[in-house]
Design an enzyme around this catalytic site. Structure first.
Site, PDB file in Angstrom:
ATOM      1  N   ASP B  55      19.147   4.244  16.492  1.00 49.37           N
ATOM      2  CA  ASP B  55      17.857   4.303  16.458  1.00 49.37           C
ATOM      3  C   ASP B  55      17.527   3.714  14.908  1.00 49.37           C
ATOM      4  O   ASP B  55      16.414   2.988  14.642  1.00 49.37           O
ATOM      5  CB  ASP B  55      17.058   6.366  16.590  1.00 49.37           C
ATOM      6  CG  ASP B  55      15.517   5.592  15.942  1.00 49.37           C
ATOM      7  OD1 ASP B  55      14.973   5.313  16.589  1.00 49.37           O
ATOM      8  OD2 ASP B  55      15.195   7.050  14.946  1.00 49.37           O
ATOM      9  N   GLU B 126      21.218   1.090  21.180  1.00 49.11           N
ATOM     10  CA  GLU B 126      21.349   2.000  20.475  1.00 49.11           C
ATOM     11  C   GLU B 126      23.052   2.449  19.917  1.00 49.11           C
ATOM     12  O   GLU B 126      23.440   2.378  18.652  1.00 49.11           O
ATOM     13  CB  GLU B 126      20.330   2.632  20.514  1.00 49.11           C
ATOM     14  CG  GLU B 126      18.914   2.230  20.127  1.00 49.11           C
ATOM     15  CD  GLU B 126      17.697   3.274  20.442  1.00 49.11           C
ATOM     16  OE1 GLU B 126      16.510   2.837  19.399  1.00 49.11           O
ATOM     17  OE2 GLU B 126      18.313   4.275  20.676  1.00 49.11           O
TER      18      GLU B 126
END
Lengths: 244, 244
Positions: B55, B126
């Site tokens: 992230d 991610e």
């Protein structure tokens, strides 16, 4: 031209030395100068764009540190810890360790704005992190000194996850148990700047209001509400867990 | 042991090739394997911790790209664009370009969960980005292929900032004009999974409700509410600006 004045050069070199980086560190000095220029000192060339990058730099630096340091912690715990580590409060504390406010170019009246001090110092530190990251496109000028602070604070947070930041702790709790974030509803009840009951915050989790707090700023009201909600929700989860 | 099976080795090497990375790329294969393991396939060793790191990786990669590509844009514009670039919707679109769902280890029933598909593919991307970042502690295995997608989408977003993500656009607007984020208040009005009116979202900005939307998921309801709020707020700001 790398430096605006010889005085500024001396100042920035001193700061880099304070961070413990070698004199030969490949710093992009013009970015470092920008990182330590407040919008009140220059509307056109200041730290704001670097702060945008630095917000991601500090999150990645903290994520990398936590991922390596706590192999047994799940992503909910890591996320709650990072919430505290990258909070304005903690970043401004790190800023203070290096006396960053003495290197920050601001307009004359800005120093008097004590309420904005924490935000200003946190922003300047983020911009500084961006300048160092963009100097090498790695975290090699960041990890050596930032990790010392991260380590020290992470250990403290682990002793008491609610010590520093109830909003972060509450978020960790609701993500782990409900896969959702708490909702904050803020109301401005007073108009007077500095009034300790100017804002009222409510925290909602799963259609229920778990805490209400007042404060002179939205952040302060939220933090109080989050503290109440965290303690109530934790108690509720402890009571229900034997039945799960 | 780097690979669980020879088949898995072949699979992961094919994917790295698809990304356009050289065969000799210093990939930490055990992390790549983990990044493409869904929690339903392994409760103990899956992509969740990597997703936490990823992230931050995708946010930094996007920030670095936008900072370098749009020197004239202020931090509000950059932030709004990044909101769209790192949204689940766009990340899952990039995942689809590489057919990431074919490399993702999941339990048998997970493929049937179409509503969770976007979240799943965004999370896997991610985690993949984290695995590549942690392989070299730089973005050198990330920028070469990710930037192509960022560039393409960033250009599209600049044409119409509201095209992709009204939540991101609204956030950019409220940050630029009020230095605050919009508040979302979500209510679950129905209990039926998949009901297109299951959730109701309200968007609050400065003590006023600017939009209300319904949806089968919280995200969908928020997106609709954000679209309404964005258009209303934009109109209001346009009307008041000559008087400012």
């Amino acid at each position: 031209m790398l430096f605006s004045t010889p005085y500024r050069e001396k100042q920035l070199r001193t700061l880099v030395q304070k961070l413990g980086l070698p004199e030969s560190a490949p710093v992009r000095w013009e970015l470092l100068d920008l990182a330590l220029t407040h919008p009140t000192a220059s509307a056109a060339a200041n730290y704001e764009r670097l702060e945008f990058v630095g917000d991601a730099v500090v999150k990645l630096a903290a994520a990398e540190f936590l991922f390596a340091t706590y192999p047994e912690s799940d992503e909910g715990e890591l996320s709650a810890m990072r919430g505290v580590l990258v909070s304005d409060r903690l970043l401004s504390e790190i800023s203070d360790r290096y006396g960053l406010d003495r290197y920050l170019l601001v307009s004359g009246s800005t120093h008097a704005d004590h309420l904005g001090r924490e935000t200003r110092l946190a922003a300047a530190l983020e911009a500084l992190l961006a300048a160092l990251y963009l100097s090498t496109h790695t975290l090699e000028l960041v990890h050596p000194w930032l990790d010392l602070h991260l380590k020290q604070h992470a250990e403290r947070i682990r002793q008491d996850p609610t010590l520093e930041n109830y909003k972060g702790a509450l978020q960790g709790l609701t993500q782990a148990h409900y896969q959702m974030l708490p909702d904050y509803k803020i109301t401005e009840v007073g108009q007077v700047y500095g009034d300790p009951e100017r804002f009222v915050a409510e925290v909602w989790v799963q259609e229920r209001m778990w805490g209400r707090g007042k404060g002179r700023s939205k952040k302060a009201a939220e933090q109080t509400a989050a503290q109440i909600a965290f303690l109530a929700l934790q108690k509720s989860l402890q009571n229900e867990s034997p039945l799960d």
